[in-house]
Enzyme design. Structure first.
Site, PDB file in Angstrom:
ATOM      1  N   LYS A  50       0.802  -1.226   0.000  1.00  0.00           N
ATOM      2  CA  LYS A  50       0.000   0.000   0.000  1.00  0.00           C
ATOM      3  C   LYS A  50       0.833   1.274   0.000  1.00  0.00           C
ATOM      4  CE  LYS A  50      -4.264  -2.003   1.406  1.00  0.00           C
ATOM      5  NZ  LYS A  50      -5.498  -1.929   2.143  1.00  0.00           N
ATOM      6  N   SER A  75      -7.984   1.056   9.358  1.00  0.00           N
ATOM      7  CA  SER A  75      -7.494   0.501  10.623  1.00  0.00           C
ATOM      8  C   SER A  75      -6.250  -0.340  10.384  1.00  0.00           C
ATOM      9  CB  SER A  75      -8.584  -0.358  11.260  1.00  0.00           C
ATOM     10  OG  SER A  75      -8.938  -1.391  10.373  1.00  0.00           O
TER      11      SER A  75
END
Length: 311
Positions: A50, A75
């Site tokens: 990511k 999260s």
């Protein structure tokens, strides 16, 4: 999104990411009867793919937008990725996290320079908290997976893999929010030689599988899976790419995920998180159809609590 956009994106983010290693295992090859090449994004900065999409999304903002910072709600890995990317680029990052998120993840966000904003543990609370930050600080919202610049960034892992192994028959990724599989499918299409893309998804959160079947974005009623990174759902930016370029999505059980995760730890000697093992689990399930094929697998990340391993 076209080939040139992927090339430009890759050149842009290269100073901020690692070109991660590709590992092989004769033993795993024998288990499946194919040649596997594991693109190890668990070695990426902050421990997951990511970082690529987060860096690209921030770099594509105007100077004025950068001055006001960025915000996301996550999260997990994207929270850390946006925090570290923003820090590397001298931009403020506001990270909305549910108060129930593990303390280790909250600490990681702070450690990477993110400004942590906690909220109740539901999607509506996350969205409202993000909107408030946009209104108060003028920050730009960046979605973890449903954003063109994020999708392009995530596709660069597959691009690097195909630069090393240009004649792959398949690329396999886990499916959560859809950013990784959409970006990988674009890279397989533009840089591969008739390379097909397959996704792996837990039965417990099989919204992408059902979405491909129904032709519209489906949701999950429960998220009871060990693959905590795959609990999100597809978006309107990545779903059309998946519809067009993804061959199929293979569903796997919780037991199959744990078993595949164990194989990766034992045979490749690397730390991977449960979500990453879903791709190998899908291959083990489909092995009869994959004999003697050359297959790339994106090991999506290695951010796992080693005190709570499932084996």
């Amino acid at each position: 999104m076209d080939k040139q956009q992927l090339i430009d994106c890759h050149e842009r983010i290269k100073p901020f990411i690692h070109n991660t290693p590709v590992l092989t295992s004769r033993l795993i090859d024998e288990m499946i009867g194919a040649n596997l090449f594991f693109k190890c994004e668990n070695f990426q900065r902050m421990g997951a793919f990511k970082m690529r999409g987060a860096a690209n999304a921030i770099m594509q903002l105007s100077n004025e937008q950068k001055e006001h910072g960025v915000v996301t709600h996550s999260s997990g890995n994207f929270a850390q990725a946006l925090s570290l990317s923003a820090k590397s680029l001298g931009v403020k990052a506001y990270i909305v996290m549910p108060d129930s998120a593990p303390q280790v993840k909250k600490d990681a966000v702070k450690g990477y320079g993110g400004i942590l904003v906690e909220c109740e543990s539901n999607l509506n609370a996350r969205e409202q908290a993000s909107k408030k930050i946009v209104q108060e600080h003028g920050a730009t919202f960046i979605h973890p997976s449903n954003d063109d610049q994020v999708i392009l960034g995530q596709g660069t892992a597959c691009k690097e893999l195909l630069e090393l192994q240009p004649d792959l028959d398949y690329v396999v990724t886990p499916v959560g929010g859809g950013g990784l599989i959409a970006g990988s499918a674009l890279s397989a299409h533009y840089f591969g030689n008739n390379c097909k893309t397959i996704g792996g998804e837990p039965f417990e959160v099989d919204d992408a599988y059902r979405s491909l079947k129904s032709g519209k974005i489906e949701t999950n009623s429960s998220t009871n899976t060990i693959a905590d990174g795959l609990k999100t759902q597809l978006g309107d930016r990545n779903f059309p790419i998946i519809q067009k370029h993804v061959e199929e999505i293979v569903r796997v059980t919780e037991e199959e995920i744990v078993s595949a995760m164990r194989v990766i730890w034992e045979r490749l000697k690397i730390v991977c998180e449960p979500s990453s093992a879903v791709a190998l689990a899908a291959l083990l399930k489909k092995k009869e159809e994959l004999e003697n094929k050359k297959i790339g697998i994106i090991i999506s990340g290695g951010n796992v609590d080693v005190g709570k391993l499932p084996f």
